[in-house]
Design an enzyme around this catalytic site. Sequence first.
Site, short mmCIF file in Angstrom:
data_model
loop_
_atom_site.label_atom_id
_atom_site.label_comp_id
_atom_site.label_asym_id
_atom_site.label_seq_id
_atom_site.Cartn_x
_atom_site.Cartn_y
_atom_site.Cartn_z
N TYR A 114 0.84 -1.21 0.00
CA TYR A 114 0.00 0.00 0.00
C TYR A 114 0.87 1.26 0.00
CZ TYR A 114 -3.84 3.11 1.35
OH TYR A 114 -4.80 4.11 1.38
N ASP A 115 1.77 1.36 0.99
CA ASP A 115 2.56 2.59 1.15
C ASP A 115 3.41 2.85 -0.10
OD1 ASP A 115 1.51 2.01 3.62
OD2 ASP A 115 3.41 2.08 4.72
N1 LIG Z 1 -10.51 5.97 3.87
C1 LIG Z 1 -9.38 6.55 4.21
O1 LIG Z 1 -9.22 6.96 5.36
C2 LIG Z 1 -8.28 6.76 3.19
C3 LIG Z 1 -7.08 7.34 3.62
C4 LIG Z 1 -6.08 7.55 2.70
C5 LIG Z 1 -6.26 7.23 1.37
N2 LIG Z 1 -7.42 6.67 0.97
C6 LIG Z 1 -7.55 6.31 -0.46
O2 LIG Z 1 -8.83 6.66 -0.96
C7 LIG Z 1 -9.26 5.69 -1.91
C8 LIG Z 1 -10.62 5.13 -1.50
O3 LIG Z 1 -10.52 4.51 -0.22
P1 LIG Z 1 -11.79 3.99 0.58
O4 LIG Z 1 -11.55 4.17 2.02
O5 LIG Z 1 -13.00 4.55 -0.04
O6 LIG Z 1 -11.69 2.42 0.29
P2 LIG Z 1 -12.78 1.41 -0.27
O7 LIG Z 1 -12.17 0.05 -0.20
O8 LIG Z 1 -14.10 1.63 0.36
O9 LIG Z 1 -12.91 1.88 -1.79
C9 LIG Z 1 -12.01 1.50 -2.78
C10 LIG Z 1 -12.83 1.11 -4.01
O10 LIG Z 1 -11.92 0.78 -5.08
C11 LIG Z 1 -12.41 -0.40 -5.71
N3 LIG Z 1 -11.27 -1.03 -6.35
C12 LIG Z 1 -10.14 -1.53 -5.76
N4 LIG Z 1 -9.32 -2.03 -6.70
C13 LIG Z 1 -9.91 -1.81 -7.90
C14 LIG Z 1 -9.55 -2.09 -9.24
N5 LIG Z 1 -8.40 -2.70 -9.55
N6 LIG Z 1 -10.39 -1.72 -10.23
C15 LIG Z 1 -11.57 -1.10 -9.94
N7 LIG Z 1 -11.97 -0.82 -8.70
C16 LIG Z 1 -11.15 -1.18 -7.68
C17 LIG Z 1 -13.02 -1.20 -4.58
O11 LIG Z 1 -13.94 -2.20 -5.02
C18 LIG Z 1 -13.70 -0.11 -3.77
O12 LIG Z 1 -15.01 0.13 -4.23
C19 LIG Z 1 -8.18 4.63 -1.98
O13 LIG Z 1 -7.32 4.93 -3.08
C20 LIG Z 1 -7.43 4.81 -0.68
O14 LIG Z 1 -6.09 4.41 -0.78
C21 LIG Z 1 -8.44 6.40 1.85
#
Ligand SMILES: NC(=O)c1ccc[n+]([C@@H]2O[C@H](COP(=O)([O-])OP(=O)(O)OC[C@H]3O[C@@H](n4cnc5c(N)ncnc54)[C@H](O)[C@@H]3O)[C@@H](O)[C@H]2O)c1
Length: 315
Positions: free
Chosen positions: A145-146
């Site tokens: 991830y990181d």
């Molecule tokens: N929630 C947080 O606190 C947080 C913090 C930092 C960064 N982020 C980033 O924000 C984004 C969304 O995070 P989230 O918390 O909503 O997570 P989440 O898991 O709810 O959403 C991620 C979505 O991406 C989809 N996905 C994953 N791989 C995929 C692929 N190869 N093709 C198509 N769809 C794919 C998943 O099915 C899911 O719907 C991510 O990139 C995450 O790294 C989130």
Amino acid sequence: MRVVITGGAGFIGSHLVDRFLRDGHEVVAIDNLCTGAPANLDDAVENARLTFVRADATAGLPVQGHVDAVLHFASPASPVHYARLALETLAVNSTGTAHACDLAERTGARLIFASTSEIYGEPAVHPQPESYWGNVNPVGERACYDEGKRFGEALIATRVRLRALDGRIVRIFNTYGPRMAADDGRAIPNFIAQALAGRALTLYGDGSQTRSFTYIDDLVDGIARLTAHEQARGAIVNLGNPEEVTITAVAGTIAAAAGVALRVEHGPLPSDDPSRRKPDVTRARELLGWEPQTPLREGIERTLAWWRSTRSAGA
Ligand SMILES: NC(=O)c1ccc[n+]([C@@H]2O[C@H](COP(=O)([O-])OP(=O)(O)OC[C@H]3O[C@@H](n4cnc5c(N)ncnc54)[C@H](O)[C@@H]3O)[C@@H](O)[C@H]2O)c1
């Protein structure tokens, strides 16, 4: 605007879909549903301006026609999910980000990449400004991830430098709110599920580690501002709440809001779990006029209300 949102059926992505639809835009949401859920789009699905495409962003973004903004948010995001989907996490943040860059370059769209505070690793600088390079274990369990996100940032920064890409990077700090899955594994949904089930709340380590928690509406507002900005090519912006709280204090807030007595149990600290996290949001304030608005207690209460209503509806 016509906006493509990868990860559009996820927690943050679905709130972005709602926001851009509400603002009158056309939205193409792309998701392979590996961690997201169609139910997250229940509010949006009747809207004729939404197109949902079930596809893997690592294989390419199947979008024709003009595009004004690409928001690349597809990626497993919680440690539970990216441990299970480690190679997929690396792939969507590297190859998937390359596809997002290609689409944005081909159409002249802006690209907004969802990076993370995890790129700062175990920070030696506190609070973390965007100029801090981070302190990350490149081969540990969280590296998929990181380092995946760090690679995504490097790719975008390089294509901004060498090509015409209008790329913008948002480093998101821990965000919470309605639609976080009960099995998400992160602190707030864990605590809520445990409190409402009358169980002890599990604190990893002694609970003195700190985080900053941003309510989803505040985050979405910052992303919408960054997307709309006319002069933000190459910008890298922290979005997070500078109010630093210990995990123990968060557990106490959730128990109080849920109306239950606080009982805790302790579990082992996961490897490479950062001990402190707090954003410096000076740049977001200056560039976007953005500041988080929602106090933790209020955000927790709104999240609890959603949690109770969906669970009682059998969702
Ligand atoms: N929630 C947080 O606190 C947080 C913090 C930092 C960064 N982020 C980033 O924000 C984004 C969304 O995070 P989230 O918390 O909503 O997570 P989440 O898991 O709810 O959403 C991620 C979505 O991406 C989809 N996905 C994953 N791989 C995929 C692929 N190869 N093709 C198509 N769809 C794919 C998943 O099915 C899911 O719907 C991510 O990139 C995450 O790294 C989130």
